[in-house]
Design a protein around this motif. Structure first.
Motif, PDB file in Angstrom:
ATOM      1  N   ILE A  92      -8.653   0.669  -4.996  1.00 35.76           N
ATOM      2  CA  ILE A  92      -8.689   0.015  -3.686  1.00 35.76           C
ATOM      3  C   ILE A  92      -8.881   1.040  -2.575  1.00 35.76           C
ATOM      4  CG2 ILE A  92      -7.276  -1.280  -2.027  1.00 35.76           C
ATOM      5  CD1 ILE A  92      -6.029  -2.727  -4.446  1.00 35.76           C
ATOM      6  N   MET A  93      -8.193   2.172  -2.679  1.00 35.70           N
ATOM      7  CA  MET A  93      -8.312   3.204  -1.648  1.00 35.70           C
ATOM      8  C   MET A  93      -9.689   3.864  -1.667  1.00 35.70           C
ATOM      9  SD  MET A  93      -5.571   2.869  -0.077  1.00 35.70           S
ATOM     10  CE  MET A  93      -5.875   4.197   1.082  1.00 35.70           C
ATOM     11  N   SER A  94     -10.379   3.789  -2.818  1.00 32.01           N
ATOM     12  CA  SER A  94     -11.703   4.409  -2.901  1.00 32.01           C
ATOM     13  C   SER A  94     -12.739   3.690  -2.038  1.00 32.01           C
ATOM     14  CB  SER A  94     -12.183   4.431  -4.362  1.00 32.01           C
ATOM     15  OG  SER A  94     -12.455   3.119  -4.830  1.00 32.01           O
ATOM     16  N   PHE A  95     -12.463   2.462  -1.601  1.00 25.34           N
ATOM     17  CA  PHE A  95     -13.386   1.762  -0.716  1.00 25.34           C
ATOM     18  C   PHE A  95     -13.443   2.410   0.664  1.00 25.34           C
ATOM     19  CE2 PHE A  95     -12.141  -1.835  -3.599  1.00 25.34           C
ATOM     20  CZ  PHE A  95     -13.378  -1.942  -4.224  1.00 25.34           C
ATOM     21  N   GLY A  96     -12.416   3.156   1.016  1.00 25.77           N
ATOM     22  CA  GLY A  96     -12.420   3.920   2.268  1.00 25.77           C
ATOM     23  C   GLY A  96     -12.228   3.091   3.521  1.00 25.77           C
ATOM     24  N   PHE A  97     -11.572   1.955   3.433  1.00 20.39           N
ATOM     25  CA  PHE A  97     -11.342   1.141   4.623  1.00 20.39           C
ATOM     26  C   PHE A  97     -10.291   1.794   5.519  1.00 20.39           C
ATOM     27  CE2 PHE A  97     -12.412  -2.478   1.578  1.00 20.39           C
ATOM     28  CZ  PHE A  97     -13.714  -2.606   2.067  1.00 20.39           C
ATOM     29  N   ARG A  98     -10.633   1.936   6.796  1.00 25.68           N
ATOM     30  CA  ARG A  98      -9.635   2.424   7.758  1.00 25.68           C
ATOM     31  C   ARG A  98      -8.574   1.339   7.960  1.00 25.68           C
ATOM     32  NH1 ARG A  98     -12.094   4.195  13.264  1.00 25.68           N
ATOM     33  NH2 ARG A  98      -9.871   4.646  13.601  1.00 25.68           N
ATOM     34  N   GLY A  99      -7.309   1.773   8.021  1.00 26.68           N
ATOM     35  CA  GLY A  99      -6.220   0.833   8.231  1.00 26.68           C
ATOM     36  C   GLY A  99      -5.657   0.226   6.957  1.00 26.68           C
ATOM     37  N   VAL A 100      -6.189   0.608   5.805  1.00 23.66           N
ATOM     38  CA  VAL A 100      -5.656   0.156   4.515  1.00 23.66           C
ATOM     39  C   VAL A 100      -5.004   1.359   3.836  1.00 23.66           C
ATOM     40  CG1 VAL A 100      -6.163  -0.848   2.256  1.00 23.66           C
ATOM     41  CG2 VAL A 100      -7.414  -1.623   4.283  1.00 23.66           C
ATOM     42  N   GLY A 101      -3.740   1.225   3.470  1.00 26.66           N
ATOM     43  CA  GLY A 101      -3.020   2.342   2.875  1.00 26.66           C
ATOM     44  C   GLY A 101      -2.272   1.937   1.615  1.00 26.66           C
ATOM     45  N   ALA A 102      -1.829   2.953   0.877  1.00 29.34           N
ATOM     46  CA  ALA A 102      -1.040   2.738  -0.345  1.00 29.34           C
ATOM     47  C   ALA A 102       0.162   3.672  -0.309  1.00 29.34           C
ATOM     48  CB  ALA A 102      -1.884   3.011  -1.579  1.00 29.34           C
ATOM     49  N   LYS A 103       1.345   3.083  -0.475  1.00 32.30           N
ATOM     50  CA  LYS A 103       2.575   3.861  -0.453  1.00 32.30           C
ATOM     51  C   LYS A 103       3.202   3.864  -1.838  1.00 32.30           C
ATOM     52  CE  LYS A 103       6.395   2.308   1.449  1.00 32.30           C
ATOM     53  NZ  LYS A 103       7.376   1.852   2.465  1.00 32.30           N
ATOM     54  N   ARG A 104       3.697   5.027  -2.227  1.00 31.24           N
ATOM     55  CA  ARG A 104       4.315   5.172  -3.546  1.00 31.24           C
ATOM     56  C   ARG A 104       5.655   4.436  -3.582  1.00 31.24           C
ATOM     57  NH1 ARG A 104       5.779  11.013  -6.315  1.00 31.24           N
ATOM     58  NH2 ARG A 104       6.646  10.212  -8.273  1.00 31.24           N
ATOM     59  N   THR A 105       5.815   3.581  -4.567  1.00 31.19           N
ATOM     60  CA  THR A 105       7.072   2.841  -4.746  1.00 31.19           C
ATOM     61  C   THR A 105       7.376   2.761  -6.243  1.00 31.19           C
ATOM     62  OG1 THR A 105       5.916   0.712  -4.841  1.00 31.19           O
ATOM     63  CG2 THR A 105       6.738   1.428  -2.684  1.00 31.19           C
ATOM     64  N   TYR A 106       8.440   2.029  -6.562  1.00 27.85           N
ATOM     65  CA  TYR A 106       8.809   1.786  -7.958  1.00 27.85           C
ATOM     66  C   TYR A 106       9.121   0.299  -8.133  1.00 27.85           C
ATOM     67  CZ  TYR A 106       9.539   6.859  -8.086  1.00 27.85           C
ATOM     68  OH  TYR A 106       9.364   8.209  -8.015  1.00 27.85           O
ATOM     69  N   TYR A 107       8.967  -0.174  -9.341  1.00 29.08           N
ATOM     70  CA  TYR A 107       9.431  -1.531  -9.631  1.00 29.08           C
ATOM     71  C   TYR A 107      10.173  -1.529 -10.963  1.00 29.08           C
ATOM     72  CZ  TYR A 107       5.617  -2.413 -12.994  1.00 29.08           C
ATOM     73  OH  TYR A 107       4.769  -2.372 -14.053  1.00 29.08           O
ATOM     74  N   ARG A 108      11.020  -2.544 -11.155  1.00 33.83           N
ATOM     75  CA  ARG A 108      11.883  -2.633 -12.326  1.00 33.83           C
ATOM     76  C   ARG A 108      11.186  -3.433 -13.408  1.00 33.83           C
ATOM     77  NH1 ARG A 108      15.675   0.910 -13.682  1.00 33.83           N
ATOM     78  NH2 ARG A 108      17.730   0.036 -14.215  1.00 33.83           N
ATOM     79  N   GLU A 109      11.202  -2.910 -14.608  1.00 33.60           N
ATOM     80  CA  GLU A 109      10.577  -3.579 -15.745  1.00 33.60           C
ATOM     81  C   GLU A 109      11.606  -3.773 -16.849  1.00 33.60           C
ATOM     82  OE1 GLU A 109       7.469  -1.720 -18.559  1.00 33.60           O
ATOM     83  OE2 GLU A 109       6.269  -2.889 -17.129  1.00 33.60           O
ATOM     84  N   TYR A 110      11.565  -4.946 -17.484  1.00 37.62           N
ATOM     85  CA  TYR A 110      12.501  -5.277 -18.559  1.00 37.62           C
ATOM     86  C   TYR A 110      11.701  -5.503 -19.835  1.00 37.62           C
ATOM     87  CZ  TYR A 110      15.521  -5.910 -14.543  1.00 37.62           C
ATOM     88  OH  TYR A 110      16.228  -5.704 -13.376  1.00 37.62           O
ATOM     89  N   PRO A 111      11.578  -4.476 -20.678  1.00 39.40           N
ATOM     90  CA  PRO A 111      10.709  -4.560 -21.861  1.00 39.40           C
ATOM     91  C   PRO A 111      11.054  -5.706 -22.799  1.00 39.40           C
ATOM     92  CG  PRO A 111      11.402  -2.292 -21.461  1.00 39.40           C
ATOM     93  CD  PRO A 111      12.202  -3.155 -20.538  1.00 39.40           C
TER      94      PRO A 111
END
Length: 576
Positions: free
Chosen positions: A134-153
């Motif tokens: 998504i970030m490779s499209f290079g749109f100004r004003g679009v960002g990605a922030k590092r987060t985590y999510y919980r997974e229950y195998p």
């Protein structure tokens, strides 16, 4: 003739005005660059400075062997800064993000329209590789922030024990809630200066406080036995058309909970879709009247008092008068001579009442308390109930009789399981535990403190009751369906009328079986409880098969062999 004013005077006046204006400008300049420069610099820096939370990685929850039941996975949060998105590209941005993130284009367009907002979340828990695309499209004003999510195998595996977290990552139920501080760690923070369009200004001041990762929690449960317990109880709840059910397996010498299953069991991956009642751990939160499984406590009180032995003979009718009530056995029968062992093996209510009449109400009450009734077990699971044990001073004439065989008090499944762990362990109660330990800040395993051990009854009394319970699983007992070929099994059935708030009285039944094996050298105990079965309702026919299936699997998994000894003969009836 028109007379003009003196040009020298006009020039002087203009110079005075100019000098005054310049002095004002000079004064303002001195104020800005001299007197107020530091204040203004600080304000400008504050406007440029942005802070960002650095989320800590939440610790894992594992079973006793280290298999992950709850794990944290790195993800990305896709967001918009509507103010800097180019107006000509808003439609393209909305279309692209809607396609890539499986979102409504109208929803994203509405976020883009709010140009006064500088941060609008479009999607959470996005895979990092997908976010990179998504970030490779290079749109100004679009960002990605590092987060985590919980997974229950495991999905539903140990759902009631493990619990789940909310959108903010905070534990809401189960061990996720009880050990939230241990698991959560401590978030970090970084600050940096940005330009008018939100771009980061290089070579400017910045600070960074690294996050502290959460620590892991290791449970005592065995993943495989837990799975088998969930399968067995779910199958029987469905087959008997019951409302719910629970299974508990405990390692007798240590008090460690090997499995704790419920049906229905919450699916941790989609916990929001489960009814609130299915999200709780019924094994510790649901209270019920224990019925005949409670008779071992009456037996322990009577034997410890010295007034009754296993071979004491009672002439037992099929009913008995208690104050204003006539109480009956489950089935009509002529008066018969039963030993106390026979009374327990055949689960006679009338015989149990006759034995209880030989001891005081206070002695019986004190024995209930010693076994843990009327108090939480100490396991530390959220939502655990203490049950209800009325003070002996307030018992009515009939209540004293019904309490002796398990009606008129309420308990949890774990409380009943703890009673039989105590008997199997030679009369020593070990506080049930479900946490084996945690990791420290360096990832090293730190075992949990040893649980409290309390002698409740003598070893001799425990052995005597154990033999009675073996007889209950024998040919003349009520628990024949719990027998496991090759193993000595001791156990007890329970069938109690079930109080239901919805009907405002006793509606339906609670069917129970609880026991341990090998009976002469107990290693594991298990309990199965079925709430409100519609197809059959006796503990010996509804709950005992669940015990047998789960215990058989657990014995194989733990590689526990039979002891090779034979069950001693226990006299159940006296021939007169």
């Amino acid at each position: 003739m028109l007379r003009l004013s003196d040009p020298g005077r006009r020039l002087n006046a203009g110079l005075v005005v100019m000098a005054f204006v310049l002095s004002l400008l000079a004064g303002r300049l001195v104020q800005l660059q001299g007197l107020d420069s530091k204040v203004l610099q600080a304000k400008a820096a504050d406007r440029r400075e942005q802070s960002e939370k650095l989320p800590a990685r939440r610790g894992s929850i594992t079973d006793i062997a280290g298999h992950e039941l709850a794990v944290t996975v790195e993800a990305r949060e896709i967001y918009l800064d509507p103010k800097v998105v180019e107006p000509a590209k808003r439609d393209l941005v909305a279309t692209t993000l809607a396609t890539e993130l499986n979102r409504s284009k109208e929803e994203i367009a509405a976020k883009l329209a709010k140009t006064t907002s500088r941060y609008a979340v479009v999607a959470r828990d996005v895979d990092p590789l997908h976010a990179k695309k998504i970030m490779s499209f290079g749109f100004r004003g679009v960002g990605a922030k590092r987060t985590y999510y919980r997974e229950y195998p495991g999905g539903r595996l140990a759902g009631g024990i493990v619990g789940f977290v909310g959108v903010d990552g905070y534990g809401l139920a189960g061990m996720e809630s009880a050990f939230n501080k241990v698991l959560a760690g401590r978030d970090g923070e970084q600050s940096f200066e940005t330009g008018g369009e939100g771009q980061r200004i290089p070579m400017t001041r910045s600070t960074r406080q690294e996050p502290v990762p959460g620590r892991d929690v290791r449970l005592t449960i065995d993943r495989d036995i837990q799975w088998a317990a969930q399968e067995a109880i779910a199958e029987q709840v469905k087959a008997s058309r019951a409302r719910s059910g629970s299974v508990i397996v405990i390692d007798v010498p240590t008090g460690r909970i090997v499995a704790m299953a419920n049906a229905p069991e919450v699916d941790l991956t989609h916990w929001q879709d489960s009814p609130p009642g299915d999200r709780r751990n019924r094994a510790v939160s649901e209270v019920f009247e224990p019925g005949s499984t409670n008779k071992v406590i009456t037996a322990a009180a009577a034997i410890e008092s010295g007034t009754v032995r296993s071979d004491t003979v009672f002439r037992v009718p099929d009913s008995i008068q208690c104050a204003d009530r006539r109480l009956k056995d489950a089935h009509p029968h002529p008066p018969e001579s039963l030993t106390f062992a026979g009374i327990i093996a055949e689960s006679s209510n009338v015989g149990t009442i006759m034995a209880a009449e030989r001891i005081s109400s206070q002695r019986l009450y004190d024995m209930f308390r010693a076994f843990g009734f009327g108090a939480r077990s100490g396991v530390g699971l959220p939502g655990e109930e203490a049950g209800l044990l009325p003070g002996w001073q307030g018992w009515s004439g009939s209540q004293r009789c019904t309490i002796a065989y398990g009606q008129g008090i309420s308990v949890t499944a774990l409380q009943i399981a703890s009673v039989y762990q105590t008997i199997a362990n030679g009369g020593v109660r070990v506080t049930p535990t479900i946490v084996a330990g945690t990791t420290d800040g360096h990832g090293r395993f730190v075992p949990a403190p040893a649980p409290k051990r309390t002698r409740v009854i003598s070893e001799r009394t425990a052995r005597e009751i154990s033999l009675m319970l073996e007889a209950a699983v024998g040919h003349d007992g009520t628990g024949t369906e719990a027998a496991i070929p090759g193993y000595r099994v001791a156990g007890k059935t329970g069938t109690a009328m079930r109080y239901d708030q919805e009907c405002g009285g006793y509606c339906g039944y609670t069917a129970t079986f609880v026991g341990f094996t090998p009976a002469d050298k107990p290693r594991l105990m298990a309990l199965a409880v079925i709430q409100d079965p519609k197809k059959g309702h006796y503990g010996g026919t509804v709950a005992a098969p669940v015990f047998r299936n789960v215990m058989t699997f657990a014995l194989k998994t733990r590689k526990i062999p039979p002891t090779g000894t034979k069950t001693p003969d226990v006299v159940l009836r006296a021939h007169r």
